[in-house]
Design a protein around this motif. Structure first.
Motif, PDB file in Angstrom:
ATOM      1  N   GLN A  81      -7.960   1.432   5.429  1.00 36.26           N
ATOM      2  CA  GLN A  81      -7.209   1.121   4.212  1.00 36.26           C
ATOM      3  C   GLN A  81      -6.872  -0.374   4.147  1.00 36.26           C
ATOM      4  OE1 GLN A  81      -3.131   2.617   3.874  1.00 36.26           O
ATOM      5  NE2 GLN A  81      -3.603   3.362   1.804  1.00 36.26           N
ATOM      6  N   ALA A 102      -8.254  -3.241   1.486  1.00 31.67           N
ATOM      7  CA  ALA A 102      -7.305  -4.063   0.737  1.00 31.67           C
ATOM      8  C   ALA A 102      -7.427  -5.542   1.076  1.00 31.67           C
ATOM      9  CB  ALA A 102      -5.883  -3.585   1.020  1.00 31.67           C
ATOM     10  N   LEU A 149       0.820  -1.219   0.000  1.00 24.84           N
ATOM     11  CA  LEU A 149       0.000   0.000   0.000  1.00 24.84           C
ATOM     12  C   LEU A 149       0.850   1.263   0.000  1.00 24.84           C
ATOM     13  CD1 LEU A 149      -2.739  -1.164   2.522  1.00 24.84           C
ATOM     14  CD2 LEU A 149      -3.087  -0.679   0.091  1.00 24.84           C
TER      15      LEU A 149
END
Length: 468
Positions: free
Chosen positions: A451, A455, A287
């Motif tokens: 986040q 993901a 990321l």
């Protein structure tokens, strides 16, 4: 209906797709069906819940959009609820009915939440497993009902994981939100010191406990945290973030420190615990974040372990002296009696010295040169019933620290921390990871958690009773 997230349930309530009464009835039926197996609740209040749901439906029909209006909720049984029994997990206080809500619990009820009951907790929240003399059934993880759901928010975690609640109020003094989240494959948030004002007045000038949410996803946790994050004006540590937890923005590139060692001689993490951290670190790197493996900043030597024993003894001695009538002291559990005896032997110098040692220990962690720290939550999987008491009351503190070794430092330093699910092992037991942020950077930490969720750090896997 329980398959919908809490956020989706609120949207459906506001759209009139179902009523709060229908939703509350659904959860009450699931509680009646599964709670005897899970030990999630101390008290269930169906008549009050349905009455509150009826009133919520009227408010919804009138256009009211209070943030939790009509959503069923459980409150941890360490915290006062006006007109509803609050036992603090203690048989000595089993008939206590407060006249007023605690601060944070009051905020949740004022936001329109429907109170369905009080979730199970150990006596005075003193253990990382949920078993007491008030309820017959310990709180167990619905992924394996022969193992603890941890504690002290074990009942709250078991309820959310099994679909008996959409989301739950909890609290964390040394890991009591994060370890139950991990044993039950949930998201658990321990806020920074001062973001949420204690519903129970601090029994120490060195506060380590704070209330927060347990949820199935980050958005649901943020929903509850937004309501709770309104400190009382007189809270000396109180503060407010510049933004909303319901509107999390993608985080900047963060420097993330990682360790998996326990810092405790003779205690090594389970391979699946290490795997949880490794797979999370890989994803964070993908990321765009900077990952750096570092040695643990401070070790759990005899000095800090003795200081923690003093801390537990001091706090329980204060609590027992303040709230337990002398004629009911015989009803206390053996472990609480043991801690009370430790506390009674302490001098003021003993307490101050222990707190200084804890501050020095926590400062080593707080000085980590990173935006976020990534560690395991526990040293191994959920433990079998009876594990912590297997060597007698004198061994409980050591056995608890050995298992929950990664969590207490964030309470001592006042930093925000979140537990996230990672994976299930081949036996179906859940594992998770802990992210710890800088003080008062709770928005940044929750944004990072969101986040990772987006993901696909973890799969949406439920326990056997979920779809029954």
């Amino acid at each position: 209906m329980h398959e919908l997230s809490a956020t989706a349930q609120l949207a459906a309530l506001q759209a009139g797709e179902f009523s709060s009464r229908e939703l509350t009835t659904h959860y009450l039926e699931r509680i009646a069906k599964y709670d005897a197996m899970l030990g999630a609740f101390v008290t269930v209040v169906p008549e009050l819940a349905l009455d509150e749901a009826r009133r919520a439906d009227k408010r919804l029909a009138d256009g009211d959009r209070a943030p939790l209006l009509g959503l069923p909720l459980g409150i941890k049984d360490l915290f006062n609820t006006a007109g509803v029994r609050t036992t603090f997990g203690s048989a000595a206080l089993a008939e206590t009915v407060p006249a007023a809500d605690g601060w944070a619990t009051g905020l949740l009820r004022q936001a329109g939440a429907v109170l369905v009951g009080k979730t199970n907790t150990p006596e005075f929240g003193a253990t990382c497993y949920t078993e007491n003399s008030v309820t017959a059934q310990p709180s167990v993880t619905p992924y394996d009902v022969t193992r603890y759901a941890s504690g002290s928010s074990g009942g709250a975690a078991a309820a959310v994981a099994a679909g008996l609640l959409p989301v739950a109020h909890a609290s964390d003094g040394a890991g009591s939100i994060r370890t139950p989240a991990t044993t039950c494959y949930l998201v658990g948030v321990k806020p920074s010191l001062g973001l949420v004002t204690a519903s129970v007045p601090p029994s120490s000038f060195f506060p380590t406990a704070i209330e927060g949410p347990l949820a199935r996803n980050v958005a649901d946790a943020a929903l509850l945290l937004d309501v709770m994050a309104h400190p009382w004006k007189g809270d000396l540590n109180g503060w407010r973030p510049e933004g909303s937890f319901a509107d999390l923005q993608p985080p900047k590139r963060l420097k993330i420190a990682v360790w998996t060692e326990t810092g405790m001689d003779g205690i090594t993490p389970h391979p699946e615990t290490i795997r949880a951290v490794e797979r999370t670190a890989i994803l964070l790197q993908q990321l765009g974040h900077e990952i750096q493996e570092v040695p643990i900043p401070a070790r759990w030597d005899d000095t800090i372990r003795r200081a923690m024993r003093t801390h537990f003894g001091y706090l329980i001695d204060l609590v027992v002296d303040q709230v337990v009538p002398d004629q009911r002291a015989a009803q206390l559990t053996p472990y609480i009696k043991y801690l009370n005896e430790i506390g009674a032997e302490l001098s003021g110098a003993d307490v101050l010295t222990a707190q200084a040692i804890q501050v020095r220990f926590a400062s080593a962690f707080a000085a980590t040169e990173a935006d976020v720290v990534l560690t395991p939550v526990t040293s191994g999987p959920p433990v079998p019933l009876g594990h912590f008491e297997s060597t007698g009351v004198e061994g409980i503190i050591d056995r608890m620290l050995e298992w929950s070794v990664y969590t207490p430092w964030a309470n001592l330093s006042g930093q925000p921390a979140v537990a996230l699910p990672s994976h299930l092992d081949q036996d179906g037991l859940p594992y998770g990871v802990q992210l710890v942020g800088r003080p008062r950077h709770d928005l940044e930490l929750l944004a990072l958690a969101a986040q990772l969720e987006a993901a696909a750090l973890w799969d949406d896997v439920h326990p056997p009773c979920w779809s029954q």
